[in-house]
Design a protein around this motif. Sequence first.
Motif: not given
Length: 287
Positions: A218, A222, A230, A277-278
Motif C-alpha cells: 500500500h 499512499a 505523506h 487518506e489511509v
Amino acid sequence: MRLSQSVSSVLLLATASIAQAASSWSFDEGLVSIAARKGADGVKEKLNAKTPLSKPISLGSSDALKVALTAKDNGKGKRPHQLFVVLKDKDSGLEAPFPLTTKESGKAVVQITQKDIPVQLLVATKPLEVSIVIGSFGSAQAYNSRVFDVQIKTDPTAPAPSYEKPVRYGPKPEIHHIFRADPQSPPKIISLFFAAAVVATVPALFLAWLILGANVNHLSKAISAAPLSHASFFGSIVAMEFVFFMYYTSWNLFQMLPVAGVVGVVTVLSGTKALGEVQSRRLAGER
C-alpha cells in the motif's frame, strides 16, 4: 469712659497672662540617694527644680539609685498625670523613662538599679543625663528639666555588657551575584547507551510489522494518492527528531522553541491529510 474701659481690658488681660504663666508644674523636697552595698558610704543630695547638681553621681553594680520628690502644680502638692525620671545618653540621644510611684499629695519615689537600665545606656562612656518630666491635663505648663547626671560604674570582675546595634534602614554594601554554572550534559557513556537503546527499537518495529501482517504494497498507493501529505508528515517527524538533537547538543530553549513550533504545525496539517487518506482506503475495504 472709653479710657477706663481700655484700662480695665488691659488689666484683665495682664491678670490672665500672669495667672496662666504662674500655673505650671514643678517639684519640691527633691532628694536623690544612693543605697550602696555593705561597707560603703551612701550618697544623699538635695535636688533643685531650677539648678542641676554640679557633680555626677556614681551608680555601682550593686547600688540602688532612689529619687524622691513632691510634685506641685502652681505651688500646691498634687498628683500629675505623668511623672517620670528619664535617663539619656548624651551621644546617641537614647532615653529610658522610669515612672515614679505617686500619691495624691504629690509625693513620689522611684528606685533604679543597673538591672533596670537598658544595655544601650550601660555601655555609655559619658555620664547619663537624668531629667524629671512632670505633666498633666489642663492648661498648666509641664516641667521637663535635667536635675543631675549619673555615672554608671560596672563591675570589673563581671563580663562587660555587650550591645549590637540594630539593623537600620539605609544604604547597604553592593551585592555581587554569583550565578551557578550552566547545566552540563550527562556523561557520554550514558548518552551512547540510551542512543543505542533507541536505535535497537527500529529492528523491533519492523519485526512487529511482519508479525502483525503489515502490507507494504500500500506504500505506492499512499504516495500516489497524497504524495505531498505523506512526504511532509514523514519529513516533519524526522525534522522534529533533528530539533531535539540540536537542543541536546548546542541549542538553548529560546532557539529550539520557534523551530519546534513551525515543525509541529507542519506535522499537524500534513498528518491530518495523510492519515485521512489511509482512513479512506480502509473504509473502502483495503487492508
